[in-house]
Design a protein around this motif. Structure first.
Motif, PDB file in Angstrom:
ATOM      1  N   THR A 224       0.834  -1.205   0.000  1.00  0.00           N
ATOM      2  CA  THR A 224       0.000   0.000   0.000  1.00  0.00           C
ATOM      3  C   THR A 224       0.868   1.255   0.000  1.00  0.00           C
ATOM      4  O   THR A 224       0.604   2.214  -0.734  1.00  0.00           O
ATOM      5  CB  THR A 224      -0.935   0.002   1.225  1.00  0.00           C
ATOM      6  OG1 THR A 224      -1.755  -1.166   1.177  1.00  0.00           O
ATOM      7  CG2 THR A 224      -1.822   1.238   1.220  1.00  0.00           C
TER       8      THR A 224
ATOM      9  N   LYS B 178       1.169   3.930  -3.151  1.00  0.00           N
ATOM     10  CA  LYS B 178       0.880   5.347  -2.939  1.00  0.00           C
ATOM     11  C   LYS B 178       2.035   6.211  -3.409  1.00  0.00           C
ATOM     12  O   LYS B 178       1.844   7.253  -4.048  1.00  0.00           O
ATOM     13  CB  LYS B 178       0.599   5.597  -1.450  1.00  0.00           C
ATOM     14  CG  LYS B 178       0.248   7.042  -1.113  1.00  0.00           C
ATOM     15  CD  LYS B 178      -1.079   7.456  -1.732  1.00  0.00           C
ATOM     16  CE  LYS B 178      -1.478   8.850  -1.289  1.00  0.00           C
ATOM     17  NZ  LYS B 178      -2.710   9.318  -1.987  1.00  0.00           N
TER      18      LYS B 178
ATOM     19  N   ASP C 217      -3.678  -4.688  -6.571  1.00  0.00           N
ATOM     20  CA  ASP C 217      -4.306  -3.375  -6.503  1.00  0.00           C
ATOM     21  C   ASP C 217      -3.711  -2.367  -7.481  1.00  0.00           C
ATOM     22  O   ASP C 217      -4.343  -1.357  -7.788  1.00  0.00           O
ATOM     23  CB  ASP C 217      -4.272  -2.816  -5.071  1.00  0.00           C
ATOM     24  CG  ASP C 217      -2.903  -2.938  -4.426  1.00  0.00           C
ATOM     25  OD1 ASP C 217      -1.976  -3.434  -5.087  1.00  0.00           O
ATOM     26  OD2 ASP C 217      -2.762  -2.548  -3.249  1.00  0.00           O
TER      27      ASP C 217
END
Length: 287
Positions: free
Chosen positions: A149, A153, A176
Motif C-alpha cells: 500500500t 501510494k 491493486d
C-alpha cells in the motif's frame, strides 16, 4: 548488457535475448497489438500496466522492449525491479508532502546516482520534469504484502508529480496496482494456437532443429490436444521441451503434468528468471 542476455531452464548459459524472444500480443478490453517497437505500447496512453499469469513471459517482455528503447533511442529507459523495495525500511512517517520524501522518488534517484546518471537529487528532479524518461517497473506482485500500500501510494504520487514521462508496470492478475487511475491495463497473450506453439519451439531450439521437429510431431498427435491449452503458457511449454528428451511424450494423465508444472513454478521459475528470488508463502502451507 545485463538485459541483453538471459538464462532459461533450457539454456543455462547466457543467450542473446533476440535469439529466444518470441513476440507476444498484448490486449485490453477493446484493443490488441503486437508491438514491433517500444513506442507502439504507448500509442493510446503514456501509462500502461502489463498483466500476466506466472510464466506468461512478463519479465522477458519488458526486458526485450527496454533493449529496444535503448537501441532506438526512445526516451531514457529506466528499468527498476520493484522487489528491491522489500528490504527497505519505510516505517518512518513523512511530516511534509514533498517529492523528495517520496520513497519511490528516493529509490529511483539513488538508482540513477549509483549508475552515474545525474549529478545530484535536484538535477534529477529537473530531468524528471522534462518528460524524457520511460520508467519500466517490473513485478509489482513481488513486493512484500506489508508494504504494498505504501509503495503503491508513492508510485501514484510520483506519476502525478511527473506526468509527462512514460510508465510501464508489470504484475500478476488481481493486484491493486491494476486499479490505478489513468493507467491502461493490457493482458499479455499466450501462444494463441498450434502454429505459434510450433514457432516458439523452433525459436527456443534454434540450435537443435531435429529435436524441435520431434517435439512438434508429438504435439500434432490427437492424444496431445488436451494439453494444448496449458502449453500456450510459455513457461509450461519450456518445461515440456525440457522434459521431452527424458520422457518423449506427454504424460497420459493430466494430473502428472500438473505436478510437473507445480514443481517448476515452486522451484525453478524464479530461480532462473528472478536471480534466486523466493516468493513468500502467505498461506503458511507446506509444499
Amino acid at each position: 548488457r545485463k538485459c541483453s542476455y538471459i538464462k532459461t531452464i533450457l539454456h543455462k548459459e547466457n543467450i542473446e535475448i533476440d535469439k529466444l524472444y518470441f513476440p507476444l500480443h498484448i490486449k485490453s478490453d477493446d484493443h490488441k497489438i503486437a508491438p514491433e517497437k517500444t513506442e507502439d505500447i504507448f500509442k493510446k496512453n503514456n501509462k500502461v500496466i502489463i498483466i500476466g499469469e506466472g510464466g506468461s513471459g512478463k519479465t522477458t517482455f519488458i526486458r526485450y522492449y527496454y533493449i529496444n528503447a535503448v537501441i532506438s533511442v526512445y526516451k531514457i529507459p529506466i528499468l527498476f525491479t520493484l522487489r528491491d523495495f522489500n528490504p527497505i525500511d519505510i516505517s518512518e512517517g513523512r511530516k511534509r508532502k514533498e517529492i523528495t520524501t517520496n520513497i519511490f522518488y528516493q529509490e529511483i534517484t539513488n538508482h540513477l546516482l549509483f549508475n552515474k546518471i545525474g549529478i545530484d537529487s535536484n538535477t534529477i528532479e529537473n530531468m524528471f520534469d522534462s518528460g524524457d524518461f520511460l520508467f519500466i517497473l517490473d513485478g509489482y506482485d513481488e513486493i512484500d504484502y506489508s508494504i504494498k500500500t505504501t509503495v503503491l501510494k508513492a508510485i501514484e504520487e510520483f506519476v502525478v508529480r511527473f506526468p509527462k514521462n512514460k510508465y510501464l508496470i508489470t504484475t500478476r492478475p488481481y493486484t491493486d496496482v491494476t486499479r490505478l487511475t489513468n493507467f491502461s491495463n493490457y493482458y499479455i497473450c499466450g501462444l494463441e494456437n498450434i502454429t505459434e506453439i510450433e514457432l516458439f519451439i523452433h525459436k527456443q531450439l534454434y540450435n537443435n532443429k531435429e529435436f524441435a521437429y520431434s517435439i512438434i510431431e508429438a504435439l500434432r498427435l490427437p492424444s496431445s490436444d488436451k494439453y494444448l491449452a496449458l502449453l500456450k503458457n510459455p513457461l509450461f511449454l519450456i518445461l515440456f521441451i525440457n522434459s521431452f528428451e527424458s520422457y518423449p511424450k506427454l504424460p497420459p494423465k493430466k494430473s502428472t503434468f500438473y505436478w510437473q508444472v507445480f514443481d517448476a513454478l515452486f522451484e525453478k521459475h524464479e530461480t532462473y528468471s528472478k536471480s534466486g528470488y523466493r516468493r513468500p508463502k502467505l498461506s503458511n502451507l507446506s509444499r
